[in-house]
Design an enzyme around this catalytic site. Structure first.
Site, PDB file in Angstrom:
ATOM      1  N   CYS A  74       1.224  -1.387  -0.285  1.00 30.52           N
ATOM      2  CA  CYS A  74       0.426  -0.115   0.025  1.00 30.52           C
ATOM      3  C   CYS A  74       0.797   1.132  -0.147  1.00 30.52           C
ATOM      4  O   CYS A  74       1.339   1.490   0.486  1.00 30.52           O
ATOM      5  CB  CYS A  74      -1.104   0.014   0.862  1.00 30.52           C
ATOM      6  SG  CYS A  74      -1.637   1.718   1.112  1.00 30.52           S
ATOM      7  N   CYS A 181      -0.876   2.903  -7.808  1.00 34.74           N
ATOM      8  CA  CYS A 181      -1.697   2.781  -7.119  1.00 34.74           C
ATOM      9  C   CYS A 181      -1.534   1.094  -6.533  1.00 34.74           C
ATOM     10  O   CYS A 181      -1.829   0.553  -8.081  1.00 34.74           O
ATOM     11  CB  CYS A 181      -3.121   3.237  -6.633  1.00 34.74           C
ATOM     12  SG  CYS A 181      -4.182   2.863  -5.613  1.00 34.74           S
TER      13      CYS A 181
END
Length: 287
Positions: A74, A181
Site C-alpha cells: 500500500c 496505486c
C-alpha cells in the site's frame, strides 16, 4: 503449518491482492496472512497518526501470529508508517514496502505518466521519486479520482468511468503509465483498453514480492507445494470479501494451491506482453 515460512501482507483492502498473488506464484510454500481492514478503509483519507497506529498495531499482531516477514503493499501505508513499523519489528522480522515503479519507467528514456490517487499525486513523496528517477519533462502526474474506491468495491461502471477520465488527462505522447496505486493492477485490461495501442504499464508488485523473498533468503520456486492462506479482517480470521473475489487473482488466492502466471496482472515487470512497442525495459530492482 509447521515448517512453512510465513509472510504477512498489510493493507486496507484489495490493494494487497497483486503482491500476494506474485508471492504465491513465486514461492507457493510460503504461508500467507492477508490483513485487511474493512472497518478502517480507505486509509488514504485518514490522518497520518491514525495510519501509523493501525499499521504498527497490525504488524505487531502479525508477528505474534507467527509472521517471519511483513510486506506493506500500500503506497499510503508505506510512506506514512514504514519508519515506526520497522522500529517495532526489525531486525527480527524484515519489513518490505511498496514504491511506485518510477525507476524503470524513467530508465526507458521515453515519456510516461504516473497514475495515482489524488493524495499521492500531490505528495512530496511522488515528487521526490520523479526528481530522482525521471528526466525533466519526462513524466506527467495524473490524478485518478475514484479509481481505487471503484476497484475496491468491484464497481465495474465506476472503474470504467474513472479510467476514462484518467486516460483523457494523460498526455498523448506518453508511452507508458506507472500504476501508482496497488489497486490499479487489478484492472490492467480496462486500463490498457482505454490507452493508445502499444502503451506500457509499470507496476511494482512483482518486485515487492521478489524483495520479500530476498529478505527471507529464499530463491524463487514456483513448483513448491502450496502452504495455507489465511485472511484477517480487522484482526479476526474470515473469508476474502466478495469484492476481492471479483478479480481472478482474488479467486486464485481463495481457492488455495499454486497460482499460474497467467492469473497474475500483466504489466511490463511481469514480462507478459505490455511493453511499449519501442523500448527495452530494464528489470525492476528491489524496493
Amino acid at each position: 503449518m509447521v515448517g512453512h515460512r510465513r509472510v504477512a501482507l498489510i493493507d486496507s483492502g484489495c490493494g494487497l491482492l497483486a503482491t500476494a498473488g506474485w508471492l504465491r506464484h513465486l514461492r507457493p510454500d510460503l504461508a500467507l496472512d492477508l490483513y485487511l481492514d474493512p472497518e478502517g478503509m480507505p486509509w488514504g483519507s485518514k490522518p497520518s497518526d491514525w495510519i501509523v497506529d493501525r499499521v504498527v498495531g497490525t504488524g505487531r499482531l502479525a508477528v505474534a501470529r507467527g509472521a517471519d516477514a511483513i510486506v506493506v503493499p500500500c503506497n499510503t501505508a508505506s510512506v506514512t508508517a514504514v519508519v515506526p513499523l520497522r522500529a517495532a519489528v526489525e531486525p527480527e522480522r524484515p519489513v518490505v514496502v511498496t514504491v511506485p515503479a518510477v525507476k524503470p519507467a524513467g530508465a526507458t528514456g521515453l515519456p510516461f505518466a504516473v497514475w495515482a490517487t489524488e493524495r499521492t499525486t500531490a505528495s512530496g513523496y511522488q515528487a521526490d521519486l520523479l526528481e530522482q528517477f525521471a528526466a525533466p519533462g519526462q513524466a506527467a502526474s495524473v490524478a485518478c479520482p475514484g479509481l481505487a474506491t471503484a476497484v475496491e468495491h468491484a464497481d465495474a461502471a465506476g472503474v470504467r468511468d474513472a479510467i476514462a477520465l484518467a486516460a483523457a488527462r494523460t498526455p498523448e505522447h506518453c508511452r507508458s503509465v506507472v500504476l501508482g496505486c496497488t489497486h490499479y493492477p487489478l484492472v490492467v485490461d480496462d486500463i490498457l483498453a482505454a490507452l493508445p495501442p502499444g502503451t506500457g504499464l509499470h507496476d511494482s508488485s512483482r518486485a515487492v514480492a521478489g524483495q520479500a523473498l530476498r529478505r527471507l533468503g529464499l530463491p524463487e520456486d514456483p513448483a513448491a507445494g502450496a502452504a495455507e492462506v489465511r485472511v484477517h479482517l480487522g484482526g479476526e480470521e474470515g473469508p476474502l470479501p466478495a469484492a476481492a473475489l471479483a478479480y481472478p487473482i482474488g479467486r486464485a488466492l481463495a481457492r488455495g494451491g499454486r497460482i499460474a502466471r497467467a492469473e497474475l496482472p500483466a504489466t511490463d515487470e511481469s514480462g507478459r506482453g505490455t511493453d511499449p512497442d519501442t523500448a527495452e525495459q530494464p528489470a525492476l530492482r528491489g524496493v
